[in-house]
Every structure is written in structure tokens, then in C-alpha cells.
Design a protein around this motif. Structure first.
Motif, PDB file in Angstrom:
ATOM      1  N   LEU A   1       0.823  -1.207   0.000  1.00 53.85           N
ATOM      2  CA  LEU A   1       0.000   0.000   0.000  1.00 53.85           C
ATOM      3  C   LEU A   1       0.856   1.255   0.000  1.00 53.85           C
ATOM      4  N   VAL A   2       1.928   1.238   0.768  1.00 53.93           N
ATOM      5  CA  VAL A   2       2.838   2.386   0.796  1.00 53.93           C
ATOM      6  C   VAL A   2       3.466   2.573  -0.578  1.00 53.93           C
TER       7      VAL A   2
ATOM      8  N   VAL B   1       3.077   5.867  -2.923  1.00 53.40           N
ATOM      9  CA  VAL B   1       4.224   6.643  -3.410  1.00 53.40           C
ATOM     10  C   VAL B   1       4.186   6.731  -4.934  1.00 53.40           C
ATOM     11  N   ALA B   2       3.864   5.617  -5.593  1.00 53.73           N
ATOM     12  CA  ALA B   2       3.789   5.613  -7.055  1.00 53.73           C
ATOM     13  C   ALA B   2       2.707   6.578  -7.545  1.00 53.73           C
ATOM     14  N   LEU B   3       1.557   6.586  -6.890  1.00 53.78           N
ATOM     15  CA  LEU B   3       0.486   7.506  -7.277  1.00 53.78           C
ATOM     16  C   LEU B   3       0.906   8.959  -7.066  1.00 53.78           C
ATOM     17  N   ALA B   4       1.581   9.225  -5.967  1.00 52.95           N
ATOM     18  CA  ALA B   4       2.026  10.595  -5.702  1.00 52.95           C
ATOM     19  C   ALA B   4       3.001  11.071  -6.776  1.00 52.95           C
ATOM     20  N   VAL B   5       3.909  10.191  -7.180  1.00 53.04           N
ATOM     21  CA  VAL B   5       4.878  10.546  -8.216  1.00 53.04           C
ATOM     22  C   VAL B   5       4.174  10.758  -9.553  1.00 53.04           C
ATOM     23  N   LEU B   6       3.239   9.869  -9.883  1.00 55.96           N
ATOM     24  CA  LEU B   6       2.534   9.988 -11.155  1.00 55.96           C
ATOM     25  C   LEU B   6       1.663  11.235 -11.201  1.00 55.96           C
ATOM     26  N   LEU B   7       1.032  11.572 -10.100  1.00 59.35           N
ATOM     27  CA  LEU B   7       0.186  12.755 -10.075  1.00 59.35           C
ATOM     28  C   LEU B   7       1.013  14.029 -10.192  1.00 59.35           C
TER      29      LEU B   7
END
Length: 83
Positions: free
Chosen positions: A25-26, A30-36
Motif C-alpha cells: 500500500l505504501v 508513493v507511485a500515485l504521488a509521483v505519477l500525479l
């Protein structure tokens, strides 16, 4: 009694069993934060390009209008019919 002993222990009480999903989940977070953030960079770059293109179009319109006015002034000064 020995039969149900292994299933009586909850998954969260077993060492290492709960760590993998939390880490996953972490990692997804993190991946979503970078992609956004990358998406925001693309959106800002697109806005900059749009503003630049609009400025060029306005500049071209002003130059075209200036040339038309100057040509009309020359035609009026010379007095030719434009044939």
C-alpha cells in the motif's frame, strides 16, 4: 484440540504476514504521488504552450492589421486605383 490450533492464530499476530500488504500500500501510494506530480508538470507545460501560442497569434494579428493599415495609407497617398 491439536486440529484447530493453527487456525486460531490471527494473521496479524503472525510475524511478517501483515508487513507485505502494508508495504504494498505504501508503494502504491508513493507511485500515485509521483505519477500525479508528473501529471501536474504536464498540465503546467501544456498551459505554458497554450499561452505562448495565444501570444503569437495576437502578435501576428497586430502585425497583419498594421500592414493592412500601412498599405491602405500608401494607396491613399499615391492615389492609384489598384488595377
Amino acid at each position: 484440540m491439536a486440529e484447530g490450533r493453527g487456525s486460531a492464530v490471527a494473521a496479524s499476530a503472525r510475524p511478517g504476514c501483515g508487513a507485505v500488504p502494508r508495504f504494498g500500500l505504501v508503494l502504491v501510494g508513493v507511485a500515485l504521488a509521483v505519477l500525479l506530480q508528473g501529471c501536474a508538470v504536464v498540465a503546467v507545460a501544456d498551459a505554458v504552450v497554450t499561452v505562448g501560442v495565444t501570444a503569437v497569434k495576437i502578435g501576428a494579428t497586430v502585425v497583419e492589421t498594421t500592414v493592412d493599415v500601412a498599405a491602405a495609407g500608401v494607396d491613399a497617398a499615391v492615389g492609384e486605383d489598384g488595377e
